[in-house]
Design a protein around this motif. Structure first.
Motif, PDB file in Angstrom:
ATOM      1  N   SER A  93       0.850  -1.191   0.000  1.00  0.00           N
ATOM      2  CA  SER A  93       0.000   0.000   0.000  1.00  0.00           C
ATOM      3  C   SER A  93       0.880   1.233   0.000  1.00  0.00           C
ATOM      4  N   ALA A 112      -2.695  11.001  -4.441  1.00  0.00           N
ATOM      5  CA  ALA A 112      -3.561   9.890  -4.019  1.00  0.00           C
ATOM      6  C   ALA A 112      -4.586   9.560  -5.097  1.00  0.00           C
ATOM      7  N   GLN A 113      -5.183  10.598  -5.688  1.00  0.00           N
ATOM      8  CA  GLN A 113      -6.179  10.390  -6.742  1.00  0.00           C
ATOM      9  C   GLN A 113      -5.560   9.721  -7.965  1.00  0.00           C
ATOM     10  N   THR A 115      -4.689   6.015  -7.153  1.00  0.00           N
ATOM     11  CA  THR A 115      -5.920   5.235  -7.031  1.00  0.00           C
ATOM     12  C   THR A 115      -6.458   4.875  -8.408  1.00  0.00           C
ATOM     13  N   ARG A 116      -6.340   5.799  -9.345  1.00  0.00           N
ATOM     14  CA  ARG A 116      -6.877   5.589 -10.690  1.00  0.00           C
ATOM     15  C   ARG A 116      -6.175   4.452 -11.423  1.00  0.00           C
ATOM     16  N   CYS A 121      -3.304   0.578  -4.011  1.00  0.00           N
ATOM     17  CA  CYS A 121      -3.956   0.669  -2.710  1.00  0.00           C
ATOM     18  C   CYS A 121      -3.396   1.886  -1.988  1.00  0.00           C
ATOM     19  N   VAL A 122      -4.189   2.935  -1.923  1.00  0.00           N
ATOM     20  CA  VAL A 122      -3.714   4.219  -1.405  1.00  0.00           C
ATOM     21  C   VAL A 122      -4.469   4.591  -0.134  1.00  0.00           C
TER      22      VAL A 122
END
Length: 290
Positions: A138, A155-156, A159-160, A164-165
């Motif tokens: 993560s 983070a965005q 995640t895309r 695992c953020v």
């Protein structure tokens, strides 16, 4: 006078004649030399590239790139010292600031931050950090205030592409989340100063947990550069006392984009699938709301 110029004056007599020519050229063209490649420096100063490398090492630097990093810091410190003399005032708030001046100042500061950050990028460190993030169980991302905006952007992005953020805006939630960090996780700390109290507190906890640490921070000695395993260095012409993060935020975002793009290029097949899936989902939602 900058630290480098003082070093040149101190060591000048001990340099070879060719190194002295490089030293005199640098002293007379300090700011413009920063933007030149080693080939340009050699051509304009009429001394060889090897001489410039020897000259850099004579001043105590590892090479031209390390010398340029110090030059950027020297110039920024000179600006900050000049601004500190009138610290009770914010130059951005002067009444004679027309919209035209505001546009010019913000544009110039942002361009300077981006250009200088590009000079400070260590390609191998970026590559190694990207590989560490790619294989992590993560990714824990930490940033507060203006740096929190940049942390949220990273983070965005991660995640895309299916990573695992874990990212929280609240300090206490971040504090609790550190108890779950393991040695196969990666923690990304974002702080311009590298000395933000909340960030430093979390940094020491994460270090004890054994996770790899990636830092996005400014050049120089601070808690992040002292402890992090991977140091992604940014530049900012801002004074510490400021109306808000502007060029520093821009520099941080550039580093985030460089790191993210490196992760993408290293795993094109998998990230392409995730990017397509995220596009289909977001496109479907947009169609429903139109």
């Amino acid at each position: 006078m900058t630290d480098i110029e003082l070093k040149i004056r101190e060591y000048l007599s001990d340099l070879t004649s060719a190194e002295q020519r490089a030293a005199k050229y640098l002293s007379s063209n300090f700011e413009s030399a920063l933007k030149m490649s080693v080939d340009d420096l050699a051509y304009n100063s009429k001394v060889s590239k090897a001489t410039w490398i020897r000259f850099s090492k004579s001043l105590g630097y590892e090479g031209i790139k390390d010398l340029k990093k110090a030059m950027i810091t020297n110039l920024q410190n000179a600006v900050n010292e000049s601004q500190a003399k009138n610290e009770s005032e914010f130059p951005e708030l002067k009444n004679n600031n027309t919209i035209k001046n505001v546009v010019a100042r913000i544009t110039e500061n942002s361009i300077t931050a981006i250009r200088d950050t590009a000079l400070l990028v260590d390609e191998q460190v970026v590559e190694n950090a990207a590989k560490e993030i790619a294989k992590a169980r993560s990714i824990r991302i930490f940033g507060v205030a203006a740096s929190g905006v940049v942390a949220k952007d990273l983070a965005q992005k991660l995640t895309r592409i299916g990573k695992c953020v874990v990212y929280f805006e609240d300090f206490h939630e971040n504090l609790l989340s550190t108890s779950c960090i393991q040695a196969d996780d990666v923690a990304v700390f974002i702080s311009c100063s590298g000395r933000t109290k909340e960030i430093v507190e979390l940094l020491h906890i994460v270090k004890q947990r054994g996770a790899k640490i990636v830092a996005i921070t400014k050049f120089g000695k601070n808690d992040l550069t002292e402890i992090a395993d991977f140091k992604l260095i940014m530049s900012s012409p801002e004074n510490e006392k400021r109306i808000g993060a502007t060029s520093s935020r821009m520099a941080q975002l550039i580093v985030v984009d460089i790191l993210y793009s490196t992760i993408l290029k290293n795993d094109v097949q998998n990230v392409t699938k995730h990017l397509n899936d995220s596009y289909v989902i977001s496109r479907h939602f947009k169609d429903l709301t139109n």
